[in-house]
Enzyme design. Structure first.
Site, mmCIF file in Angstrom:
data_model
loop_
_atom_site.group_PDB
_atom_site.id
_atom_site.type_symbol
_atom_site.label_atom_id
_atom_site.label_comp_id
_atom_site.label_asym_id
_atom_site.label_seq_id
_atom_site.Cartn_x
_atom_site.Cartn_y
_atom_site.Cartn_z
ATOM 1 N N LEU A 307 0.820 -1.209 0.000
ATOM 2 C CA LEU A 307 0.000 0.000 0.000
ATOM 3 C C LEU A 307 0.856 1.261 0.000
ATOM 4 O O LEU A 307 0.417 2.315 -0.449
ATOM 5 C CB LEU A 307 -0.916 0.016 1.238
ATOM 6 C CG LEU A 307 -1.952 -1.104 1.330
ATOM 7 C CD1 LEU A 307 -2.678 -1.046 2.671
ATOM 8 C CD2 LEU A 307 -2.959 -0.995 0.185
ATOM 9 N N GLY A 308 2.060 1.149 0.537
ATOM 10 C CA GLY A 308 2.929 2.321 0.605
ATOM 11 C C GLY A 308 4.233 1.978 1.274
ATOM 12 O O GLY A 308 4.388 0.925 1.899
ATOM 13 N N ASP A 309 5.159 2.903 1.156
ATOM 14 C CA ASP A 309 6.509 2.682 1.700
ATOM 15 C C ASP A 309 6.938 3.957 2.402
ATOM 16 O O ASP A 309 7.029 5.008 1.778
ATOM 17 C CB ASP A 309 7.474 2.351 0.555
ATOM 18 C CG ASP A 309 8.758 1.737 1.066
ATOM 19 O OD1 ASP A 309 8.863 1.515 2.275
ATOM 20 O OD2 ASP A 309 9.651 1.480 0.239
ATOM 21 N N PHE A 312 9.969 4.204 7.937
ATOM 22 C CA PHE A 312 10.276 3.160 8.902
ATOM 23 C C PHE A 312 9.772 1.788 8.492
ATOM 24 O O PHE A 312 10.011 0.823 9.191
ATOM 25 C CB PHE A 312 9.690 3.523 10.279
ATOM 26 C CG PHE A 312 10.449 4.597 10.970
ATOM 27 C CD1 PHE A 312 11.475 4.293 11.839
ATOM 28 C CD2 PHE A 312 10.169 5.923 10.738
ATOM 29 C CE1 PHE A 312 12.206 5.280 12.474
ATOM 30 C CE2 PHE A 312 10.885 6.931 11.363
ATOM 31 C CZ PHE A 312 11.907 6.603 12.236
ATOM 32 N N GLY A 313 9.078 1.680 7.375
ATOM 33 C CA GLY A 313 8.614 0.366 6.983
ATOM 34 C C GLY A 313 7.666 0.406 5.802
ATOM 35 O O GLY A 313 7.276 1.469 5.320
ATOM 36 N N THR A 314 7.294 -0.787 5.344
ATOM 37 C CA THR A 314 6.380 -0.951 4.219
ATOM 38 C C THR A 314 5.025 -1.424 4.742
ATOM 39 O O THR A 314 4.958 -2.243 5.647
ATOM 40 C CB THR A 314 6.939 -1.981 3.226
ATOM 41 O OG1 THR A 314 8.248 -1.578 2.837
ATOM 42 C CG2 THR A 314 6.057 -2.095 2.000
ATOM 43 N N VAL A 315 3.946 -0.909 4.140
ATOM 44 C CA VAL A 315 2.585 -1.257 4.557
ATOM 45 C C VAL A 315 1.959 -2.156 3.490
ATOM 46 O O VAL A 315 2.029 -1.860 2.292
ATOM 47 C CB VAL A 315 1.720 -0.006 4.769
ATOM 48 C CG1 VAL A 315 0.321 -0.406 5.250
ATOM 49 C CG2 VAL A 315 2.372 0.926 5.785
ATOM 50 N N LYS A 329 1.866 -3.088 8.820
ATOM 51 C CA LYS A 329 3.090 -2.295 8.675
ATOM 52 C C LYS A 329 4.270 -3.135 9.131
ATOM 53 O O LYS A 329 4.359 -3.546 10.279
ATOM 54 C CB LYS A 329 2.996 -1.027 9.525
ATOM 55 C CG LYS A 329 4.206 -0.117 9.404
ATOM 56 C CD LYS A 329 3.980 1.151 10.232
ATOM 57 C CE LYS A 329 5.160 2.090 10.126
ATOM 58 N NZ LYS A 329 4.950 3.310 10.946
ATOM 59 N N ASP A 425 4.734 14.196 12.297
ATOM 60 C CA ASP A 425 4.858 13.926 10.855
ATOM 61 C C ASP A 425 3.519 14.158 10.163
ATOM 62 O O ASP A 425 3.024 13.298 9.436
ATOM 63 C CB ASP A 425 5.352 12.500 10.635
ATOM 64 C CG ASP A 425 5.961 12.305 9.242
ATOM 65 O OD1 ASP A 425 6.329 13.313 8.610
ATOM 66 O OD2 ASP A 425 6.072 11.157 8.796
#
Length: 630
Positions: A307-309, A312-315, A329, A425
């Site tokens: 879903l996204g990057d 701190f990590g990839t979802v 995540k 953020d």
């Protein structure tokens, strides 16, 4: 000395002693900077010696040799055989993955002089319980035939044969060290070696990959000298006791003060603010998921499920056994802050509940091979997607929807600030939308709790270019007003449909905040507004966009004291949307704060009053500083 000073001295003393102990352990004249061998970073407690002429700089068990300048080898493992090559090191988990590069060669030549349950690597390392058994059998031809005839589905024939014609058979499974069910066959010799396996399972037919992938060792922190250890224990205990005493009194005082302030504030807040205290869940522990069930839920963390990057990590999108669709995540490996970040996000999210914040369903345990968080899945993408991303062509965000998004985002941030949390953020990629275009603010990985009377939180640089408070780059201090600045950028994105940073724009307008300050200051809001919103054709749209631009202008002020609180922003935006701003209440606010001239009845374009005051001091400086804040 003030209690706060005693508190910080009590915290610093044990840390100073620990540094002294580390220096003594390392040896005088030795560098404590990290070194690299191939793609592996070697740092404390490990130390790297490139040749025998270099002096020893640490505990012998943790010495690493960079073999041929390409392969890091654990020195203490060399007497066992070929030595263990280091594949990667996880300093946070105190574990390292190693492999015996000579094992397959030994198997094919000498047969079974391999690692077994009695093998040791120094006194500081242990074979991790995550490893599995790989059992190797050296069998005569007749014994091999009998074993294969038994049709043992876990027994696999290999391509290796010994000099006397005997064959090597393998089987895998079970935790390393557990021998139940792995008895030998008549006419066969057996040895056991650890392997990590694949996703918790080992396939014996893939024995070469299993052996080459290696296995997991954990280590205990090396001990210092008895004298240093004794001093550390004594002074550390005294310091810790002093710190604990001061901290307990501090917490009691804070709790009492926070309840009084929160009660007073929330009683005076409007209906949009009344949910803050009742939505806060104290306690609450998230559900613990296994790595395996989340692996299944995400189809093996397939790239098609991404879903996204983020930083701190990839979802990944996933589906649990109970039918829930979730966002998983997966925090990046080899990040020394990932455990801290993981625990922080779980702690915060498991205690918060608000209609405009994403819900945390659970997480993996701290000891899991990967750190994973499981959130509710929000189906309609991010605000960034709809404004200037993959879904911008849909033109689904009308101006009334955008104004509601702004209000709901501000309400979520006001809730966080009311319970003493800075988001850190705030950006349109962290503002999710459900199918009804209601807001769900996400990603609290950078959040921290902060006490009410402390004016800032000191930290290393964080956040996203284009959204970061420009004052942050000068002193690295974040406050709730830093979130207000980032929210000001979000407001400008909602008005303009432009990204926060765009390298294709002219140099002075690469930063959207810089562009907005210039346009608003020069009465050129029309050049900032997305033409699709109807600014030139609908008087009510023009009125509300102008007022939201005023709010954004104040949020983006260089001086933090000149920015409104996020609670004030909620009240003003709600007033703009509902059209019921009363001149009396606005004038009262203006009399309380010299620069609060927004939304006064009869005011044609209020930035004039702001600009007039800041001509020589703030606004021009703010414009230049925002340009340099990238």
């Amino acid at each position: 000395m003030a209690p706060s000073c005693w508190f910080f001295w009590a915290l610093w003393l044990p840390m100073m002693l620990a540094v002294a102990a580390a220096k003594e352990q390392q040896g005088e004249g030795c560098s404590d900077s990290a070194k690299r061998c191939s793609n592996v970073t070697i740092s404390h407690p490990f130390w790297l010696r490139h040749n025998e002429l270099e002096r020893a700089c640490g505990v012998p068990d943790f010495e690493v040799t960079c073999f041929h300048n390409t392969t890091p080898v654990l020195r203490s493992s060399v007497p066992i055989g070929y030595g263990l090559s280091i594949i990667d090191i996880d300093y946070g988990q105190r574990s390292l993955r190693v492999a015996d590069a000579g094992k397959l060669e030994l198997l094919s030549n000498d047969c079974l002089p391999v690692w077994n349950t009695s093998a040791k690597v120094g006194a500081s390392f242990m074979i991790a319980p995550d490893n599995l058994n790989l059992v190797l059998y050296r069998c005569t031809e007749a014994a091999s035939a009998v074993a294969v005839a038994r049709r043992d589905r876990e027994l696999v024939r290999t391509r290796m044969k010994c000099g006397d014609g005997s064959e090597v058979l393998v089987r895998a499974g079970g935790r390393y060290g557990e021998t139940g069910g792995y008895g030998g066959y008549e006419g066969c010799d057996a040895a056991v070696t650890p392997v990590l396996g694949a996703h918790g399972k080992a396939n014996a037919s893939d024995y070469e990959r299993l052996i080459n992938y290696g296995f997991l060792l954990t280590w205990k922190p090396p001990r210092g000298s008895k004298k240093t250890t004794r001093m550390f224990i004594i002074f550390g205990s005294l310091g810790g006791l002093a710190a604990l005493t001061v901290f307990v009194f501090y917490l009691l005082h804070q709790r009492k003060r926070k309840r009084a302030v929160a009660s007073d504030e929330l009683m005076r807040s409007g209906s949009s603010m009344t949910s803050y205290s009742k939505d806060l869940e104290l306690g609450g522990s998230p559900h613990i998921f296994t790595f395996e069930e989340l692996e299944v839920a995400t189809d093996g963390f397939s790239a098609s499920r991404e879903l996204g990057d983020g930083g701190f990590g990839t979802v990944y999108k996933g589906k649990l056994k109970d039918g829930r669709v979730v966002a998983v995540k997966r925090l990046y490996k080899n990040n020394y802050r990932r455990v801290e970040q993981f625990l922080n996000e779980v702690d915060i999210l498991s205690r918060l509940l608000h209609q405009n914040l994403v819900i945390l369903y659970g997480c993996t345990s701290r000891m899991s091979r990967d750190l994973l968080l499981v959130y509710e899945f929000i189906a309609n993408g991010t605000v960034a997607d709809h404004l200037h991303g993959s879904r911008s062509a849909e033109r689904g965000l009308t101006w009334p929807l955008r104004l509601n998004i702004a209000i709901e985002t501000a309400e979520a941030l006001a809730y966080l600030h009311a319970v003493e949390i800075i988001h850190r953020d705030v950006k349109t990629t962290n503002i999710l939308l459900d199918n009804s275009f209601h807001v769900k603010v996400a990603d609290f990985g950078l959040s921290r709790l902060f006490p009410l009377e402390v004016t800032h939180v000191s930290t290393v640089p964080q956040g996203t270019p284009g959204y970061v408070d420009p004052v942050y780059h000068q002193c690295y201090k974040l406050t709730d007003k830093s979130d207000v600045y980032s929210f000001g950028v979000v407001l400008v994105e909602l008005i303009s449909s432009k990204p926060a940073v765009d390298m294709s724009r002219s140099h002075s307008e690469i930063n959207l905040a810089n562009m907005a300050l210039n346009r608003i200051q020069n009465h050129e809001v029309v050049q900032l507004v997305d033409p699709e919103l109807g600014y030139d054709t609908d008087p009510e749209t023009k009125r509300t966009i102008d007022r939201v631009a005023e709010v954004a202008f104040q949020c983006l002020q260089m001086e933090r004291d000149l920015r409104p609180s996020i609670k004030e922003v909620v009240e003003i935006l709600t007033c703009v949307r509902d059209g019921d701003c009363r001149a009396k209440s606005m004038k009262k606010k203006a009399s309380q704060k010299e620069d609060a001239h927004l939304l006064t009845e009869g005011l044609q374009f209020s930035p004039d009053t702001v600009i007039h005051r800041f001509d020589s001091r703030s606004t021009n400086h703010s414009v230049a500083s925002n340009a340099s804040g990238l």
